[in-house]
Motif scaffolding. Structure first.
Motif, mmCIF file in Angstrom:
data_model
loop_
_atom_site.group_PDB
_atom_site.id
_atom_site.type_symbol
_atom_site.label_atom_id
_atom_site.label_comp_id
_atom_site.label_asym_id
_atom_site.label_seq_id
_atom_site.Cartn_x
_atom_site.Cartn_y
_atom_site.Cartn_z
ATOM 1 N N VAL A 34 45.854 32.561 75.960
ATOM 2 C CA VAL A 34 47.298 32.734 75.785
ATOM 3 C C VAL A 34 47.694 32.220 74.401
ATOM 4 O O VAL A 34 46.899 31.604 73.692
ATOM 5 C CB VAL A 34 48.085 31.980 76.877
ATOM 6 N N SER A 35 48.924 32.472 74.035
ATOM 7 C CA SER A 35 49.417 31.965 72.758
ATOM 8 C C SER A 35 49.581 30.450 72.830
ATOM 9 O O SER A 35 49.759 29.877 73.921
ATOM 10 C CB SER A 35 50.760 32.605 72.420
ATOM 11 N N PRO A 36 49.535 29.761 71.694
ATOM 12 C CA PRO A 36 49.775 28.314 71.701
ATOM 13 C C PRO A 36 51.121 27.953 72.320
ATOM 14 O O PRO A 36 51.243 26.935 73.009
ATOM 15 C CB PRO A 36 49.722 27.933 70.222
ATOM 16 N N GLU A 37 52.125 28.796 72.081
ATOM 17 C CA GLU A 37 53.461 28.529 72.623
ATOM 18 C C GLU A 37 53.476 28.614 74.141
ATOM 19 O O GLU A 37 54.085 27.768 74.819
ATOM 20 C CB GLU A 37 54.477 29.522 72.031
ATOM 21 N N PHE A 38 52.791 29.627 74.697
ATOM 22 C CA PHE A 38 52.762 29.765 76.154
ATOM 23 C C PHE A 38 51.946 28.647 76.785
ATOM 24 O O PHE A 38 52.284 28.143 77.856
ATOM 25 C CB PHE A 38 52.197 31.125 76.554
ATOM 26 N N LEU A 39 50.874 28.231 76.102
ATOM 27 C CA LEU A 39 50.075 27.118 76.614
ATOM 28 C C LEU A 39 50.921 25.854 76.713
ATOM 29 O O LEU A 39 50.848 25.126 77.725
ATOM 30 C CB LEU A 39 48.872 26.868 75.702
ATOM 31 N N GLU A 40 51.738 25.589 75.701
ATOM 32 C CA GLU A 40 52.595 24.411 75.733
ATOM 33 C C GLU A 40 53.613 24.505 76.862
ATOM 34 O O GLU A 40 53.961 23.494 77.482
ATOM 35 C CB GLU A 40 53.297 24.221 74.388
ATOM 36 N N LYS A 41 54.092 25.705 77.156
ATOM 37 C CA LYS A 41 55.023 25.880 78.269
ATOM 38 C C LYS A 41 54.337 25.549 79.598
ATOM 39 O O LYS A 41 54.948 24.949 80.487
ATOM 40 C CB LYS A 41 55.548 27.312 78.296
ATOM 41 N N ILE A 42 53.064 25.934 79.730
ATOM 42 C CA ILE A 42 52.324 25.618 80.957
ATOM 43 C C ILE A 42 52.171 24.111 81.106
ATOM 44 O O ILE A 42 52.422 23.544 82.177
ATOM 45 C CB ILE A 42 50.952 26.303 80.954
ATOM 46 N N PHE A 43 51.773 23.440 80.014
ATOM 47 C CA PHE A 43 51.599 21.989 80.084
ATOM 48 C C PHE A 43 52.926 21.296 80.409
ATOM 49 O O PHE A 43 52.967 20.359 81.213
ATOM 50 C CB PHE A 43 51.039 21.456 78.771
#
Length: 203
Positions: A127-136
């Protein structure tokens, strides 16, 4: 060896926001002697999970009952950027699968680890770095927040918000995951077509 079929997976996740997780941390070299793809999950992240006296390290996520209590069946591991770097050992993918995970999410995977994962029924979702941060962030706010990984549609969704991204996957590997095939299973599934073709060939 056939694997679990993979179509749509809905699960809470185990968050591990550590970048550059290499294969020697996933499964240390001293545990690579076995030739069968069984038992490796016991030593997944061994040096991060246990002290030298084999007592669990309380601060490691796989020892946190919030995420890994006996009643929980979390099948998605979310890692930081550059997951699976280092040596090419396929045992790293074996260990993650044997532990019970069926999907690993990251913003970047090492190529060899990604290929090894697809070969053993473990889906790497980039996934994009932005979406990964949203998951975390969502998992930190609510450890029980769920993700939906839809392999046929090639999407991953944060169910609490509906936010979604698409991910790429090789078509052949996608078909194998959906059917629970390894490469040999795929060939066996084509046996009628192979036999029919063979009948048209001169001896």
């Amino acid at each position: 060896m056939a694997y679990d079929t993979f179509t749509i997976l809905r699960s809470a996740a185990v968050p591990m926001p550590i970048e550059n997780v290499d294969t020697d941390q996933i499964i240390p070299a001293r545990f690579l002697k076995a030739t069968e793809r069984k038992g490796f999950g016991d030593n997944l992240f061994r040096d991060w999970r246990y002290n030298n006296d084999d007592s669990p390290k309380a601060d490691f996520v796989l020892n946190n009952p919030t995420y890994t209590g006996a009643e929980l069946t979390r099948k998605i591991l979310v890692g930081g950027k550059n997951f699976g770097s280092g040596s090419s050992r396929e045992h790293a993918a074996w260990a993650i699968y044997d532990y019970g995970f069926r999907c690993v999410v990251s913003s970047f995977f090492a190529d060899i680890f990604q290929g090894n994962s697809l070969n053993v029924g473990l889906l790497p979702v980039q996934v994009s770095p932005e979406f990964l941060e949203k998951i975390f962030a969502a998992t930190d706010a609510d450890p029980n927040t769920e993700l939906e990984v839809n392999l046929p549609d090639q999407t991953i969704t944060l169910l609490a918000t509906g936010e979604q991204e698409s991910f790429a996957i090789n078509g052949y590997k996608k078909n194998n995951l959906i059917n629970g095939y390894d490469d040999i299973d795929y060939l066996l599934s084509m046996k009628p077509e192979i036999e029919e073709f063979a009948e048209t060939r001169p001896f």
